[in-house]
Design a protein around this motif. Structure first.
Motif, PDB file in Angstrom:
ATOM      1  N   VAL A   1      43.951  36.910  38.398  1.00  0.00           N
ATOM      2  CA  VAL A   1      42.735  37.567  38.884  1.00  0.00           C
ATOM      3  C   VAL A   1      41.555  36.630  38.674  1.00  0.00           C
ATOM      4  O   VAL A   1      41.355  36.102  37.570  1.00  0.00           O
ATOM      5  CB  VAL A   1      42.499  38.894  38.131  1.00  0.00           C
ATOM      6  N   GLY A   2      40.776  36.414  39.729  1.00  0.00           N
ATOM      7  CA  GLY A   2      39.615  35.536  39.626  1.00  0.00           C
ATOM      8  C   GLY A   2      38.361  36.218  40.130  1.00  0.00           C
ATOM      9  O   GLY A   2      38.148  36.312  41.336  1.00  0.00           O
ATOM     10  N   LEU A   3      37.520  36.706  39.222  1.00  0.00           N
ATOM     11  CA  LEU A   3      36.265  37.360  39.581  1.00  0.00           C
ATOM     12  C   LEU A   3      35.132  36.348  39.558  1.00  0.00           C
ATOM     13  O   LEU A   3      34.874  35.708  38.530  1.00  0.00           O
ATOM     14  CB  LEU A   3      35.958  38.495  38.607  1.00  0.00           C
ATOM     15  N   LYS A   4      34.450  36.191  40.688  1.00  0.00           N
ATOM     16  CA  LYS A   4      33.192  35.437  40.740  1.00  0.00           C
ATOM     17  C   LYS A   4      32.062  36.465  40.723  1.00  0.00           C
ATOM     18  O   LYS A   4      31.831  37.143  41.721  1.00  0.00           O
ATOM     19  CB  LYS A   4      33.091  34.593  42.005  1.00  0.00           C
ATOM     20  N   PRO A   5      31.344  36.594  39.623  1.00  0.00           N
ATOM     21  CA  PRO A   5      30.230  37.539  39.612  1.00  0.00           C
ATOM     22  C   PRO A   5      29.154  37.126  40.615  1.00  0.00           C
ATOM     23  O   PRO A   5      29.052  35.963  41.016  1.00  0.00           O
ATOM     24  CB  PRO A   5      29.707  37.447  38.175  1.00  0.00           C
ATOM     25  N   GLY A   6      28.356  38.089  41.033  1.00  0.00           N
ATOM     26  CA  GLY A   6      27.273  37.800  41.964  1.00  0.00           C
ATOM     27  C   GLY A   6      26.119  37.082  41.288  1.00  0.00           C
ATOM     28  O   GLY A   6      26.039  36.986  40.058  1.00  0.00           O
TER      29      GLY A   6
END
Length: 470
Positions: free
Chosen positions: A184-189
């Motif tokens: 899982v790879g979350l790029k925050p805003g």
């Protein structure tokens, strides 16, 4: 605790065992160090040897992740007193003088940082291959790449060496390796997670800091631990209505979802099919799904990304001892173009950023969520993205990257939160990621839908061939 038990647990589960007294933090660290050694031997994913016990002090003993093993990326000055190379033979003797704001929050969360992960030179490639550290191998298929630039982090998380690891993303460097390695790879805003003090602040809000994880709940809990802009930060995102860890357990209601597999580059049929299937699953869950995409011009993305080129060039000029003769070919070109750039070149990049950002903003007045592939193809063979190629200009290198990963960079330019989920596999068993994108400030919605997909299309039981303790 046995290695196979450790490798099967996410960070939230590990912290629960430590808090419950079923295992001590020292025991967890011991098994993690053994797991890390075994995984790195197979994958070449660390940037140097692990830290010695006690080398990374000052972590909070009562933090939400106290005692959970973690790694930081060798992507520039990040942790006070820790050397860094940014994957380059040309950077020698560089040591961070202060903690990055995010590193201070990792310490406050109690994370047990065990080492640095490998990156391509200047973290400016979608392949973690460098002349300094060699090639990082994919735990699913060692002949394939782990993605980049956070490939070392993603490979070690996928292999069970640590449950999550630091990563950052200037054009896709969290989501691309997450797709390649099946995590899982979350790029925050923009404005959600601190980006300084570091050269990332110079990229006009196009870079994001966070981590790769194996589960959506780890991403949510970690975001709760590190989110919120410091006082005086240029960009700020609105606070969520409730903690993300709570929100992933609630239904977001019926959403308007767009699905697109179209790109300026050819998209592999298997990759497109996984994204289309994700849309069908969301429709089955109860969301309203249509085929649509923001009208962003690829040339505007390339021109806006020149701002990140100039930021990378600034990073190259920062170390006090830099041997330019040892730089790889694309880095030499990035540095030369940065030194030749004028204020007009920077303003042209800013204008292109605005031209790309406006249609994305309008798109999210019509839709709550966008679904795309993360990459145009399954993980590439080693050498497919040759960084040490003297034939490239900065723009031709960006276009080469975007043939492989055309879906990620537009949302660095626009600053929207995005996440890659490991929702599929190719016929050969290679991971295929699906990207979800939400409107500004809607990491809550992104994580809620990601949790729905994790439940509907679970990936926990899919294991790579290189797995600690298997």
């Amino acid at each position: 605790m046995e290695p196979y038990e450790y490798a099967d647990l996410d960070a939230v589960a590990l912290r629960g065992l430590i808090r419950g007294g079923e295992v001590t933090a020292a025991e967890v660290e011991d098994v993690a160090r053994r797991a890390l050694a075994r995984a790195d031997e197979a994958l070449n994913a660390l940037a140097g040897p692990p830290f010695a016990p006690g080398e990374m002090p000052h972590r909070a003993p009562d933090g939400p992740f106290a005692g959970v093993p973690f790694l930081i990326k060798d992507g520039g000055p990040f942790a006070r007193g820790v050397p860094f190379t940014v994957g380059s033979r040309a950077v020698r003797g560089a040591v961070a003088r202060e903690d990055h704001e995010l590193m201070a929050r990792f310490r406050a969360a109690g994370l047990a940082v065990l080492g640095r992960t490998a990156v391509p030179e200047m973290a400016f490639s979608f392949a973690t291959e460098s002349r300094r550290y060699g090639t990082t191998r994919n735990p699913w298929a060692p002949g394939r790449g782990a993605g980049g630039s956070s490939g070392g982090s993603a490979a070690l998380v996928a292999a069970g060496a640590v449950p999550m690891a630091h990563a950052n993303d200037g054009a896709g460097s969290i989501r691309v390796p997450a797709s390649c390695c099946g995590v899982v790879g979350l790029k925050p805003g923009r404005g959600r997670v601190p980006c300084g003090p570091a050269v990332g602040e110079a990229s006009f809000g196009q870079s994001a800091e966070f981590a790769v994880t194996r589960t959506v709940r780890d991403a949510a809990h970690l975001l709760d631990a590190v989110a919120a802009a410091p006082v005086g930060e240029k960009y700020e995102a609105p606070p969520p209505p409730r903690p993300y860890a709570e929100m992933i357990r609630t239904d977001p209601g019926r959403l308007r979802v767009a699905v697109s597999t179209a790109a300026a580059a050819p998209v592999d049929a298997q990759v497109a099919a996984v994204a289309v299937n994700a849309g069908k699953v969301l429709e089955w869950i109860g969301h309203e799904v249509a085929e649509d995409a923001p009208g962003v011009e690829p040339d505007d993305v390339v021109e806006a990304m020149m701002l990140s080129v100039f930021a990378a060039g600034a990073m190259l000029k920062a170390p006090e001892r830099l041997d330019r003769s040892l730089l790889e070919a694309v880095s030499r070109r990035l540095l030369a173009e940065t030194e030749a750039a004028t204020a007009l070149d920077v303003l042209a990049g800013v204008a292109a950023q605005h031209r790309a950002t406006r249609p994305v903003g309008l798109f999210f007045t019509r839709y709550d969520l966008l679904v795309t592939p993360t990459l145009a193809r399954p993980p590439a063979p080693h050498g497919a993205l040759a960084y040490d190629d003297p034939g490239h200009t900065a723009r031709s290198w960006l276009r080469r990257l975007f043939e492989y990963g055309p879906f990620t960079a537009p949302f660095n330019v626009s600053g929207n939160p995005a996440i890659s989920l490991p929702l599929g596999q190719s016929r050969e068993g290679l991971p295929i990621g699906v990207q979800l994108v939400a409107a500004h400030g809607r990491e809550d919605l992104l994580l809620q839908v990601a949790a729905q997909l994790e439940e509907a299309v679970p990936w926990k039981d899919r294991k790579p061939s290189v797995l600690t303790g298997a």
